[in-house]
Scaffold this motif. Structure first.
Motif, short mmCIF file in Angstrom:
data_model
loop_
_atom_site.label_atom_id
_atom_site.label_comp_id
_atom_site.label_asym_id
_atom_site.label_seq_id
_atom_site.Cartn_x
_atom_site.Cartn_y
_atom_site.Cartn_z
N GLU A 6 0.82 -1.21 0.00
CA GLU A 6 0.00 0.00 0.00
C GLU A 6 0.85 1.26 0.00
OE1 GLU A 6 -3.29 2.31 2.82
OE2 GLU A 6 -2.51 0.34 3.43
N PHE A 9 2.36 1.76 -3.41
CA PHE A 9 1.44 1.63 -4.53
C PHE A 9 1.10 2.99 -5.16
CE2 PHE A 9 -3.10 1.42 -5.96
CZ PHE A 9 -2.88 0.63 -7.07
N TRP A 11 -1.24 3.97 -8.35
CA TRP A 11 -2.13 3.29 -9.29
C TRP A 11 -1.82 3.63 -10.74
CZ3 TRP A 11 -5.14 6.12 -12.58
CH2 TRP A 11 -5.47 7.43 -12.21
N TYR A 14 -0.04 1.13 -12.80
CA TYR A 14 -0.67 -0.16 -13.07
C TYR A 14 -1.70 -0.10 -14.20
CZ TYR A 14 1.54 -2.32 -9.04
OH TYR A 14 2.46 -2.84 -8.17
N ILE A 30 -5.03 -8.81 -12.33
CA ILE A 30 -6.07 -7.83 -11.97
C ILE A 30 -7.46 -8.43 -12.16
CG2 ILE A 30 -7.14 -5.63 -12.60
CD1 ILE A 30 -4.43 -4.52 -13.23
N LEU A 60 -4.16 -8.00 -7.82
CA LEU A 60 -5.07 -7.01 -7.25
C LEU A 60 -6.52 -7.33 -7.59
CD1 LEU A 60 -3.31 -3.62 -8.06
CD2 LEU A 60 -4.07 -4.32 -5.80
N LEU A 62 -9.91 -5.16 -7.54
CA LEU A 62 -10.36 -3.78 -7.40
C LEU A 62 -11.87 -3.74 -7.18
CD1 LEU A 62 -7.58 -3.60 -8.89
CD2 LEU A 62 -8.44 -1.57 -10.03
N TYR A 63 -12.30 -3.02 -6.16
CA TYR A 63 -13.72 -2.90 -5.84
C TYR A 63 -14.23 -1.50 -6.19
CZ TYR A 63 -13.06 -7.20 -3.20
OH TYR A 63 -12.78 -8.51 -2.84
N LYS A 106 -8.13 3.80 -2.17
CA LYS A 106 -7.50 4.94 -2.84
C LYS A 106 -8.56 5.68 -3.65
CE LYS A 106 -3.02 4.08 -1.96
NZ LYS A 106 -2.09 5.03 -1.32
N ILE A 113 -12.07 3.81 -4.51
CA ILE A 113 -11.87 2.46 -5.05
C ILE A 113 -11.17 1.59 -4.01
CG2 ILE A 113 -10.86 1.07 -6.90
CD1 ILE A 113 -13.07 2.98 -7.83
N PHE A 115 -8.97 -1.69 -2.84
CA PHE A 115 -7.90 -2.53 -3.41
C PHE A 115 -7.60 -3.67 -2.43
CE2 PHE A 115 -7.34 1.57 -5.37
CZ PHE A 115 -6.96 1.28 -6.68
N TYR A 117 -4.89 -6.45 -2.25
CA TYR A 117 -3.65 -6.94 -2.87
C TYR A 117 -3.26 -8.26 -2.22
CZ TYR A 117 1.17 -7.44 -4.32
OH TYR A 117 2.34 -7.94 -4.85
#
Length: 436
Positions: A6, A9, A11, A14, A30, A60, A62-63, A106, A113, A115, A117
């Motif tokens: 984190e 990181f 973004w 990526y 992802i 990752l 991602l939500y 983030k 969003i 994350f 990981y």
């Protein structure tokens, strides 16, 4: 100390976001999800995804993103309020070895969003140790492929095994080189199970009680913690090359899995404290049919003390364990399977297998037919206490378990019965009569 993903990181490194859409499809690292669900949700797909990333190169989830990559943001505060310990415990319950992850939020273009990981496992393969539902079955190994998580293919599993063997070979080569450079006469070995330091000149003994509490800290990472046990060192401390520092591994039973529950019985070795933990662990399993009387015997607990431990456990299988103990106290022949004296063809085959076991014949279970295997398993359940030679019958059970336990649910049930019969016959009587 593990680096925090984190904190490092960024973004933008990526994926590219254009018009509130991530210009990148789901791939082997992802996965997009619109919303976050608790790990206790009945749909265990999350566990499958996490294990699959851990068995590949990490990844990752991602939500707050639709399948097409469109940002919609988190629609509630479930993820913000979520306690990571819940997910950690769920993963420990269903997979081994341990899976490491980080969960954080983030902001991207004004959208919150989530994350998740998942770190690449350093001890692959991660294996399902308990059945959750149709998505996760005991023994499953999941692997992340481009855009999907599914059971691993033969080729990828072969690569994991080969990679693991290569790493082990590299460690041995490094150890041998270190021994050569330090000199055999200057080497000492620390037995982390009994605290004995064995060298050519001296021995250092750490009491077992203290050994379990002491945390060994890597050079440069000493952190004070309230209440943490400390080991005071008196005498001269000589500086050493950091390359010669020996790293210690975790206690053997830091995490108790389905495999340890059976293997401890096959090894016939278990210290008192671990035996108590094994008994507690059974109350958290899908099945209560493990060699519990062996654990109780090794724990030195009386019947009253066992029930006190069970009363303190908060798990859905506690009552099942109590019912099992009650039934088996009244019926020591509960696990006997098949008729050995009816004269039917099946009975004759069980009798033939029984005679081989009584005379301690060496039996090859490698390529045995399932039907014949079950005659041997049933024959085991007919052995009486004075007919059981522990080293021999334990070796037979281990061979059957290693080669056939995961073949089918029916075979698994037969093997459990045989193990439980031997366990009840050899150790059950002491438990039921020991209440002092």
């Amino acid at each position: 100390m593990k680096k925090s993903f984190e904190k490092e990181f960024i973004w933008e490194q990526y994926f590219i976001v254009s018009g509130n859409v991530i210009r990148q499809k789901e791939n082997s690292e992802i996965e997009f999800k619109e919303s976050f669900h608790s790990p206790k949700h009945k749909d265990k797909k999350l566990h499958k995804w996490i294990a699959s990333f851990a068995n590949n190169n990490g990844g990752l989830i991602l939500y707050g993103i639709e399948d097409n990559g469109k940002l919609i943001g988190l629609q509630n505060d479930k993820l913000e309020k979520f306690d990571n310990k819940d997910l950690s415990q769920e993963l420990l319950d269903y997979f081994a070895p341990e899976i490491n992850f980080e969960l954080f939020i983030k902001e991207i273009n004004g959208f919150k969003i989530g994350f998740l990981y998942i770190h690449k496992s350093k001890n692959k393969p991660v294996i399902a140790i308990k059945t959750a539902n149709n998505n996760v079955q005991e023994g499953d190994i999941f692997y992340r492929y481009p855009g999907e998580s599914r059971k691993i293919s033969y080729g990828d599993l072969k690569n994991i095994i080969e990679e693991k063997q290569n790493l082990l070979n590299d460690r041995w080569l490094k150890l041998i080189n270190d021994v050569a450079s330090i000199g055999v006469e200057n080497i000492g070995l620390l037995n982390i199970e009994n605290g004995e330091l064995i060298g050519s000149k001296n021995k250092l003994l750490i009491p077992e009680e203290l050994l379990k509490k002491v945390t060994f800290i890597n050079e440069g990472n000493f952190v004070e913690k309230d209440g943490a046990p400390a080991l005071k060192l008196i005498g001269d401390v000589q500086p050493v090359d950091s390359k010669k520092i020996i790293q210690l591994v975790e206690n053997k039973y830091h995490i108790i899995t389905h495999f340890e529950l059976f293997s401890s019985f096959f090894e016939q070795e278990l210290d008192i404290d671990s035996a108590k933990e094994f008994l507690r662990k059974v109350t958290h399993e899908n099945s209560v049919y493990y060699p519990i009387y062996f654990y109780i015997s090794k724990s030195k607990l009386t019947k009253t003390e066992v029930y006190k431990i069970l009363d303190k456990e908060k798990s859905n299988k506690v009552e099942d364990v109590k019912i099992r103990l009650s039934i088996e106290e009244k019926n020591k022949t509960k696990f006997i399977s098949g008729n050995i004296s009816s004269g039917t063809p099946a009975a004759e085959k069980i009798k033939k297998a029984f005679d081989k076991l009584k005379t301690e014949k060496k039996i090859d279970f490698s390529n045995i037919e399932t039907s014949e295997l079950r005659y041997y398993i049933q024959a085991i359940t007919h052995l009486k206490k004075d007919e059981i030679k522990i080293p021999y019958i334990i070796d037979v059970l281990k061979n059957i378990y290693d080669k056939h336990f995961n073949h089918s649910s029916t075979t698994k049930s037969f093997i459990r019965k045989a193990i439980c019969h031997i366990d009840l016959t050899m150790y059950g009587e002491d438990f039921f009569t020991n209440d002092k």
